[in-house]
Design an enzyme around this catalytic site. Structure first.
Site, PDB file in Angstrom:
ATOM      1  N   ASN A 131      -3.484   4.939  15.782  1.00  0.00           N
ATOM      2  CA  ASN A 131      -4.608   4.643  14.893  1.00  0.00           C
ATOM      3  C   ASN A 131      -5.031   3.190  15.091  1.00  0.00           C
ATOM      4  OD1 ASN A 131      -4.851   7.182  13.366  1.00  0.00           O
ATOM      5  ND2 ASN A 131      -2.789   6.697  12.666  1.00  0.00           N
ATOM      6  N   CYS A 155      -1.421   6.378   9.511  1.00  0.00           N
ATOM      7  CA  CYS A 155      -0.145   5.814   9.948  1.00  0.00           C
ATOM      8  C   CYS A 155      -0.365   4.578  10.810  1.00  0.00           C
ATOM      9  CB  CYS A 155       0.619   6.870  10.741  1.00  0.00           C
ATOM     10  SG  CYS A 155       2.263   6.357  11.235  1.00  0.00           S
ATOM     11  N   CYS A 186       3.801   8.395   0.918  1.00  0.00           N
ATOM     12  CA  CYS A 186       4.320   7.416   1.870  1.00  0.00           C
ATOM     13  C   CYS A 186       4.529   6.103   1.126  1.00  0.00           C
ATOM     14  CB  CYS A 186       3.338   7.243   3.021  1.00  0.00           C
ATOM     15  SG  CYS A 186       3.919   6.151   4.329  1.00  0.00           S
ATOM     16  N   HIS A 239       9.047   6.043  19.897  1.00  0.00           N
ATOM     17  CA  HIS A 239       7.801   5.590  20.531  1.00  0.00           C
ATOM     18  C   HIS A 239       7.891   5.290  22.014  1.00  0.00           C
ATOM     19  CE1 HIS A 239       6.535   5.391  16.405  1.00  0.00           C
ATOM     20  NE2 HIS A 239       7.409   4.439  16.144  1.00  0.00           N
ATOM     21  N   GLU A 241       0.836  -1.193   0.000  1.00  0.00           N
ATOM     22  CA  GLU A 241       0.000   0.000   0.000  1.00  0.00           C
ATOM     23  C   GLU A 241       0.875   1.248   0.000  1.00  0.00           C
ATOM     24  OE1 GLU A 241      -3.003  -0.238   3.029  1.00  0.00           O
ATOM     25  OE2 GLU A 241      -3.747  -2.169   2.297  1.00  0.00           O
ATOM     26  N   CYS A 265       6.400  -4.521  15.349  1.00  0.00           N
ATOM     27  CA  CYS A 265       6.112  -3.499  16.354  1.00  0.00           C
ATOM     28  C   CYS A 265       4.648  -3.636  16.767  1.00  0.00           C
ATOM     29  CB  CYS A 265       6.384  -2.108  15.791  1.00  0.00           C
ATOM     30  SG  CYS A 265       8.121  -1.825  15.364  1.00  0.00           S
ATOM     31  N   GLY A 280       7.130  -2.040   5.949  1.00  0.00           N
ATOM     32  CA  GLY A 280       8.497  -2.530   5.973  1.00  0.00           C
ATOM     33  C   GLY A 280       9.481  -1.611   6.665  1.00  0.00           C
ATOM     34  N   CYS A 340       6.378  -6.868   7.087  1.00  0.00           N
ATOM     35  CA  CYS A 340       7.491  -6.359   7.876  1.00  0.00           C
ATOM     36  C   CYS A 340       7.905  -7.426   8.876  1.00  0.00           C
ATOM     37  CB  CYS A 340       7.094  -5.076   8.608  1.00  0.00           C
ATOM     38  SG  CYS A 340       8.473  -4.301   9.498  1.00  0.00           S
ATOM     39  N   CYS A 394       1.650  -1.448  15.191  1.00  0.00           N
ATOM     40  CA  CYS A 394       1.592  -1.301  13.737  1.00  0.00           C
ATOM     41  C   CYS A 394       0.902  -2.492  13.096  1.00  0.00           C
ATOM     42  CB  CYS A 394       3.006  -1.151  13.172  1.00  0.00           C
ATOM     43  SG  CYS A 394       3.059  -0.945  11.378  1.00  0.00           S
TER      44      CYS A 394
END
Length: 369
Positions: A301, A344, A109, A225, A96, A120, A169, A116, A123
């Site tokens: 998000n 995000c 982006c 983070h 995407e 995390c 990724g 990935c 995500c």
């Protein structure tokens, strides 16, 4: 019967590699300049249209080369103007890509991997597992597709002014292909984007970050983070290998190599009840002391595989104010495109997962609905 040789996809070759390609054909280096402009500035993928090259050369190129971008399987625009493309790569794998318009600026982006490997916890991409690295053609192909969507291109009006390697990724785990693609983004004969407006975001692959400083001077974003190793180990598992002190030291080394006084962007996803307390903000201010940086706060998000929640705006503003009072330029990223899952941390694509991680998450959800 001998299988036909695989054609070279010229889409992913930066100028130096294109020059070498044409030299193997006995052609002059300037052919690379011509084809860069045809491909990246005019969006042409048909050699027959390249009329400033001889017919013989065009016929030769058709035999041994191609210009092949990703297949677009989804193209949707959010109510806030954010546009998302889903692009098919191979074997049903999708990535995407998101374009975020903001006045005269358009930020694309871009993804660097199918899935990935870092997992995390905040995500969505990581929950889909990992398949493979994208080729340089597949990375720059995302820019090429987005640029072609706004053809005919007018030099005075650029739909893409900034590119961030913040999609699916970890870019530094696909080092060579990402560097080739970024070189094309900055190439005057291609997209001509300023090195200050091409940004690589990393979770902290320290050896590769040091290597990056030897070959390019793009802008840098650090996916941090958390203000301490204990919390970051939970949110970003890579931290167990490269803790915060090592990551920030590598960031300082990278910035010291730049010819201008640029700052790193510190990305901090704010998660309700996890890392959003005032004490976290104060600790972060201490950890970042002396690092030339600006801080970008990203309210979490939500996505289906996570129990995390978005913080209140009041909590986010308190966090921001604490950092501002400590002397840091701190912004809060407004969620964009969440109605089309383009915000995000929400990019998922479709991944033929070699890690089996996605299967494990589905199993856990079935046991604990």
């Amino acid at each position: 019967m001998t299988a036909p040789a695989e054609k070279t996809n010229l889409l992913g070759l930066p100028k130096a590699k294109l020059e070498a390609f044409f030299e193997t054909l006995g052609e002059k280096k300037f052919r690379a300049q011509q084809i860069l402009q045809w491909i990246h500035q005019r969006g042409v993928d048909d050699f027959d249209q390249m009329t400033n090259m001889s017919v013989a050369l065009r016929e030769k190129l058709k035999e041994i080369a191609e210009i092949r971008g990703p297949e677009v399987v989804y193209d949707e625009t959010s109510k806030d103007g954010t546009r998302k493309w889903v692009m098919r790569m191979d074997n049903g794998n999708n990535v995407e890509t998101v374009l975020i318009p903001d006045g005269e600026r358009g930020t694309l982006c871009v993804s660097s991997q199918i899935g990935c490997s870092l997992d995390c916890t905040f995500c969505s991409t990581g929950k889909r597992g990992f398949n493979r690295n994208l080729t340089a053609a597949e990375i720059i192909g995302q820019v090429w597709v987005a640029r072609k969507a706004f053809m005919p291109y007018e030099p005075s009006s650029r739909p893409i002014t900034n590119v961030v390697m913040m999609g699916m990724g970890e870019p530094l785990l696909n080092f060579d292909n990402v560097v080739d693609a970024m070189n094309l983004m900055m190439e005057d004969l291609a997209y001509g984007i300023s090195k200050r407006r091409v940004t690589l975001s990393t979770s902290g692959v320290v050896p590769a970050l040091d290597r990056l400083g030897e070959v390019t001077d793009v802008s840098l974003a650090i996916s941090l983070h958390a203000p301490n190793d204990e919390l970051r180990n939970q949110l970003v598992p890579l931290n167990k290998k490269y803790p915060i002190s090592e990551l920030l030291a590598a960031t300082r080394r990278y910035l010291a190599r730049l010819p201008d006084k640029r700052k790193a962007t510190i990305e901090y996803t704010v998660i309700q009840g996890v890392n959003d307390k005032l004490e976290h903000a104060k600790e972060l201010a201490v950890v970042l002391k002396g690092l030339p940086c600006k801080i970008n706060l990203i309210p979490f998000n939500p996505f289906p595989e996570s129990d995390f929640e978005r913080p209140s705006m009041n909590a986010t503003r308190r966090f921001q104010n604490a950092l501002t009072e400590a002397g840091y330029v701190t912004t809060v990223r407004t969620p964009r495109g969440d109605d089309i899952d383009a915000a995000c941390g929400q990019l998922v694509g479709r991944v033929e997962d070699r890690t089996k991680r996605s299967q494990r998450y589905i199993a856990v959800q079935q046991v604990n609905p």
